[in-house]
Design a protein around this motif. Sequence first.
Motif, PDB file in Angstrom:
ATOM      1  N   THR A 137     -20.097  -3.825  10.740  1.00 25.00           N
ATOM      2  CA  THR A 137     -20.870  -4.619   9.682  1.00 25.00           C
ATOM      3  C   THR A 137     -21.983  -5.606  10.305  1.00 25.00           C
ATOM      4  O   THR A 137     -23.132  -5.455   9.919  1.00 25.00           O
ATOM      5  N   GLY A 181      -0.062  -5.370   8.164  1.00 25.42           N
ATOM      6  CA  GLY A 181      -0.716  -4.307   7.595  1.00 25.42           C
ATOM      7  C   GLY A 181      -0.032  -3.213   7.004  1.00 25.42           C
ATOM      8  O   GLY A 181      -0.308  -2.888   5.743  1.00 25.42           O
ATOM      9  N   CYS A 236      -7.986  -9.098   3.072  1.00 25.77           N
ATOM     10  CA  CYS A 236      -8.350  -8.995   4.297  1.00 25.77           C
ATOM     11  C   CYS A 236      -7.544 -10.405   5.016  1.00 25.77           C
ATOM     12  O   CYS A 236      -8.262 -11.425   4.680  1.00 25.77           O
ATOM     13  N   ARG A 265       3.160 -12.367   6.585  1.00 25.17           N
ATOM     14  CA  ARG A 265       2.022 -13.092   5.980  1.00 25.17           C
ATOM     15  C   ARG A 265       1.865 -14.595   6.137  1.00 25.17           C
ATOM     16  O   ARG A 265       1.168 -15.158   6.420  1.00 25.17           O
ATOM     17  N   ARG A 277       0.822  -1.069   0.065  1.00 19.96           N
ATOM     18  CA  ARG A 277       0.001   0.105  -0.027  1.00 19.96           C
ATOM     19  C   ARG A 277       0.909   1.303   0.207  1.00 19.96           C
ATOM     20  O   ARG A 277       1.984   1.001  -0.108  1.00 19.96           O
ATOM     21  N   PRO A 323     -15.394  -6.295  -0.566  1.00 18.35           N
ATOM     22  CA  PRO A 323     -15.492  -5.631   0.630  1.00 18.35           C
ATOM     23  C   PRO A 323     -14.350  -6.106   1.753  1.00 18.35           C
ATOM     24  O   PRO A 323     -13.792  -5.349   2.571  1.00 18.35           O
ATOM     25  N   PHE A 324     -13.537  -7.317   1.306  1.00 17.63           N
ATOM     26  CA  PHE A 324     -12.462  -7.614   1.993  1.00 17.63           C
ATOM     27  C   PHE A 324     -11.161  -7.607   0.969  1.00 17.63           C
ATOM     28  O   PHE A 324     -10.090  -8.182   1.196  1.00 17.63           O
ATOM     29  N   GLY A 325     -11.253  -6.671   0.011  1.00 17.85           N
ATOM     30  CA  GLY A 325     -10.101  -6.790  -0.960  1.00 17.85           C
ATOM     31  C   GLY A 325      -9.854  -7.753  -1.777  1.00 17.85           C
ATOM     32  O   GLY A 325     -11.098  -8.596  -1.985  1.00 17.85           O
ATOM     33  N   ALA A 326      -8.883  -7.916  -2.269  1.00 20.02           N
ATOM     34  CA  ALA A 326      -8.465  -9.127  -3.088  1.00 20.02           C
ATOM     35  C   ALA A 326      -7.012  -9.197  -3.418  1.00 20.02           C
ATOM     36  O   ALA A 326      -6.387  -8.197  -3.109  1.00 20.02           O
ATOM     37  N   TRP A 384       6.862  -8.130   4.616  1.00 17.69           N
ATOM     38  CA  TRP A 384       5.446  -8.387   4.491  1.00 17.69           C
ATOM     39  C   TRP A 384       5.172 -10.088   4.229  1.00 17.69           C
ATOM     40  O   TRP A 384       4.087 -10.530   4.981  1.00 17.69           O
ATOM     41  N   ARG A 412      -3.021  -9.922  -0.754  1.00 14.81           N
ATOM     42  CA  ARG A 412      -2.832  -8.718   0.278  1.00 14.81           C
ATOM     43  C   ARG A 412      -4.358  -8.492   0.604  1.00 14.81           C
ATOM     44  O   ARG A 412      -4.613  -7.499   1.242  1.00 14.81           O
ATOM     45  N   ARG A 470      -3.054   0.569  -3.279  1.00 14.66           N
ATOM     46  CA  ARG A 470      -1.851  -0.253  -3.627  1.00 14.66           C
ATOM     47  C   ARG A 470      -0.759   0.988  -4.231  1.00 14.66           C
ATOM     48  O   ARG A 470      -1.294   1.956  -5.069  1.00 14.66           O
ATOM     49  N   ALA A 480      -7.512  -3.781  13.413  1.00 17.99           N
ATOM     50  CA  ALA A 480      -8.218  -4.258  11.975  1.00 17.99           C
ATOM     51  C   ALA A 480      -9.554  -4.694  12.280  1.00 17.99           C
ATOM     52  O   ALA A 480     -10.498  -4.648  11.283  1.00 17.99           O
ATOM     53  N   GLY A 481      -9.773  -5.604  13.322  1.00 19.81           N
ATOM     54  CA  GLY A 481     -11.042  -6.295  13.591  1.00 19.81           C
ATOM     55  C   GLY A 481     -11.980  -5.794  14.389  1.00 19.81           C
ATOM     56  O   GLY A 481     -13.092  -6.301  14.317  1.00 19.81           O
ATOM     57  N   GLY A 540      -8.078 -11.251   8.204  1.00 16.93           N
ATOM     58  CA  GLY A 540      -9.110 -11.828   9.189  1.00 16.93           C
ATOM     59  C   GLY A 540     -10.264 -12.095   8.592  1.00 16.93           C
ATOM     60  O   GLY A 540     -11.351 -12.262   9.436  1.00 16.93           O
ATOM     61  N   SER A 587     -14.584  -2.696  12.050  1.00 19.32           N
ATOM     62  CA  SER A 587     -14.841  -3.206  11.078  1.00 19.32           C
ATOM     63  C   SER A 587     -16.281  -4.340  11.268  1.00 19.32           C
ATOM     64  O   SER A 587     -17.231  -4.287  10.509  1.00 19.32           O
TER      65      SER A 587
HETATM   66  C1  HEM Z   1     -16.418  -7.401   8.520  1.00 19.16           C
HETATM   67  C2  HEM Z   1     -15.193  -7.200   8.983  1.00 19.16           C
HETATM   68  C3  HEM Z   1     -13.816  -6.701   8.124  1.00 19.16           C
HETATM   69  C4  HEM Z   1     -13.826  -6.037   7.033  1.00 19.16           C
HETATM   70  C5  HEM Z   1     -14.906  -5.623   6.098  1.00 19.16           C
HETATM   71  C6  HEM Z   1     -12.318  -6.141   6.633  1.00 19.16           C
HETATM   72  C7  HEM Z   1     -11.962  -5.253   5.536  1.00 19.16           C
HETATM   73  C8  HEM Z   1     -10.547  -5.464   5.290  1.00 19.16           C
HETATM   74  C9  HEM Z   1     -10.316  -4.803   3.750  1.00 19.16           C
HETATM   75  C10 HEM Z   1     -10.826  -4.257   2.750  1.00 19.16           C
HETATM   76  C11 HEM Z   1      -8.656  -4.966   4.065  1.00 19.16           C
HETATM   77  C12 HEM Z   1      -7.842  -4.487   2.852  1.00 19.16           C
HETATM   78  C13 HEM Z   1      -7.604  -5.494   1.898  1.00 19.16           C
HETATM   79  C14 HEM Z   1      -6.723  -4.951   0.787  1.00 19.16           C
HETATM   80  O1  HEM Z   1      -6.207  -3.975   0.631  1.00 19.16           O
HETATM   81  O2  HEM Z   1      -7.013  -5.847  -0.382  1.00 19.16           O
HETATM   82  C15 HEM Z   1      -8.468  -5.519   5.238  1.00 19.16           C
HETATM   83  C16 HEM Z   1      -6.987  -5.797   5.691  1.00 19.16           C
HETATM   84  C17 HEM Z   1      -6.615  -6.559   6.572  1.00 19.16           C
HETATM   85  N1  HEM Z   1      -7.391  -6.890   7.624  1.00 19.16           N
HETATM   86 FE1  HEM Z   1      -9.576  -7.032   7.500  1.00 19.16          FE
HETATM   87  N2  HEM Z   1     -11.658  -6.495   7.592  1.00 19.16           N
HETATM   88  C18 HEM Z   1     -12.686  -6.990   8.746  1.00 19.16           C
HETATM   89  C19 HEM Z   1     -12.171  -7.903   9.605  1.00 19.16           C
HETATM   90  C20 HEM Z   1     -10.820  -8.191  10.246  1.00 19.16           C
HETATM   91  C21 HEM Z   1     -10.438  -9.069  11.410  1.00 19.16           C
HETATM   92  C22 HEM Z   1     -11.573  -9.809  12.345  1.00 19.16           C
HETATM   93  C23 HEM Z   1      -9.069  -8.958  11.389  1.00 19.16           C
HETATM   94  C24 HEM Z   1      -8.388  -9.596  12.176  1.00 19.16           C
HETATM   95  C25 HEM Z   1      -8.417 -10.113  13.551  1.00 19.16           C
HETATM   96  C26 HEM Z   1      -8.487  -8.327  10.253  1.00 19.16           C
HETATM   97  C27 HEM Z   1      -7.309  -8.201   9.970  1.00 19.16           C
HETATM   98  C28 HEM Z   1      -6.615  -7.647   8.726  1.00 19.16           C
HETATM   99  C29 HEM Z   1      -5.565  -7.332   8.469  1.00 19.16           C
HETATM  100  C30 HEM Z   1      -4.257  -8.068   9.118  1.00 19.16           C
HETATM  101  C31 HEM Z   1      -5.521  -6.804   7.195  1.00 19.16           C
HETATM  102  C32 HEM Z   1      -4.234  -6.396   6.302  1.00 19.16           C
HETATM  103  C33 HEM Z   1      -3.696  -7.398   5.528  1.00 19.16           C
HETATM  104  C34 HEM Z   1      -2.225  -7.347   4.854  1.00 19.16           C
HETATM  105  O3  HEM Z   1      -1.836  -6.068   4.624  1.00 19.16           O
HETATM  106  O4  HEM Z   1      -1.628  -8.488   4.375  1.00 19.16           O
HETATM  107  N3  HEM Z   1      -9.670  -7.974   9.448  1.00 19.16           N
HETATM  108  N4  HEM Z   1      -9.485  -5.916   5.679  1.00 19.16           N
END
Ligand code: HEM
Length: 474
Positions: free
Chosen positions: A291, A65, A422, A76, A50, A414-417, A72, A420, A354, A283-284, A424, A287
């Motif tokens: 939701t 993150g 999400c 990961r 990013r 919603p969780f990216g793709a 990274w 990299r 990115r 992060a958790g 979690g 979000s």
């Molecule tokens: C509904 C709940 C959640 C949503 C909508 C969400 C959404 C996202 C999105 C959009 C990203 C960026 C993805 C990308 O750039 O492609 C992300 C990254 C991340 N999320 Fe979530 N997230 C949620 C819950 C969680 C939970 C519960 C955790 C961990 C306990 C978590 C851990 C992370 C981490 C560690 C990253 C960074 C990953 C990386 O850079 O390798 N997320 N999340």
Amino acid sequence: MDTTHETVVRLGTGSLCFGVYELGKPVLYLSDPELIREVLVKDFHIFTNRRKFITNDPMFDKMVGSARDLEWKRLRTVMSPTFTTGKLKRMTPLILECVDTMNDNIDKIIAKNNGQLSEPVDMKRITGAYAMEVVIQVAFGRKVSALIEPNNPIIENARKMFSTSLFSLVKFLTIMLAPNVAETFKISPFDRKVTQFFRDFSLTLIDDRKRGLETGSPVKRADFLQLLLDSIKNNNQAMDGSDEYTDSKSAEKYREIQPTDDMTDKSLTNDELISQCVLFLIAGYESSATTLAMCLYNIAKHPDVQQKLYEEITKFTEQKSSADPYEAFFALKYMDAVIDETLRLFPAAIFLERAPSEDYELKGTGITIRKDHVVHIPTYAIHRDPDNFVDPEVFRPERFLSENIAHNPYTYLPFGAGPRNCLGMRLAQLEIKLALVNLVRRYVFYATEKPLELGVATGIMKPKSVDLRISKRF
Ligand code: HEM
């Protein structure tokens, strides 16, 4: 919120991408699904990072993150095996304890009205307490009750971490937009006393567990701290996150990174381990809380959807009275569709970003993105684009039932793709589903007159409050 969205749609209409300047630096907005796929998946080796977000806070800079390139990849690869189906299944009882606390909190509210329809309740406060309890439970293995013991130092410090005071926003924006200034003045987005609290707290837990091992009475826990300690011991290999997807499009979209020969050291230091547990909190929490609250808001606004969901849940629980709660994770297809549609209309992270590690020519456009310049993918606007979804402003879960799916996978993010995405995602889905199953079985949710006010802080959607009335079914 709406203004930003409308601006993006207006500027983007009929184009694959467009550019804006952010304090003099060019940022390219991408909305075309094929170009998004190129950036997030196909040319991931160039778009691993990013934007640079260096904070000078050692705890923050070690988080998966914010880590970059090989660092990274190493983090990961060590962490992804802690999110497999088997490990999440072991976490289910921990999460269900938090569901019970949430039910107790709602019961107390209803009891105040002698069991009748409640006064309007801010469900974001309730789901916020639940999400905080889950994340503290699954990251550190500590049971807390966010609403009952607000002065508990863990809760107090976690709340401080999410403070959106003007001062913290100014610090965040300085790091984002003027990283050199932030570096010179050693500006960190977090209060150092708070990060120190979590560091000391985690070190005590790690010491306890190591002592347990030495004295022959190891702690049998399924929390992340323990799983990461175990994975270091076992030098785990990465799991392929795509292995649980049966269709090839999802497998491609969510494929995990694999370890490579250049990753000699797969273990985490204590400091790295603590950083990841704190990142889970960051992060958790917001979000998942948002939701879940928005799912309840949507079903309250659409009583027919709420009824259909209730029927699906009761049918499942009657047929499988002794069912493993984890089974609900896979069995309830209409509930999946309700959550998917909620995340379409209200994606907790409203955009993705990115930055390429070298100059990059964007396929078929004649545009070259310079090294380290930001590519912005406006998730919220893409999800509400009529070219991607029919009647995009309408809440219609049916569009996500497998027989009706008509959208390109890269118009729903919603969780990216890509590798990299999400980390979690599965934990978040599990946590939301376990809560929804229990809430919809026990209560009916009703909309109120109060209009929904959506805010955004640091790219994360934050409804000011989600006011609903509640009555008990049994
Ligand atoms: C509904 C709940 C959640 C949503 C909508 C969400 C959404 C996202 C999105 C959009 C990203 C960026 C993805 C990308 O750039 O492609 C992300 C990254 C991340 N999320 Fe979530 N997230 C949620 C819950 C969680 C939970 C519960 C955790 C961990 C306990 C978590 C851990 C992370 C981490 C560690 C990253 C960074 C990953 C990386 O850079 O390798 N997320 N999340």
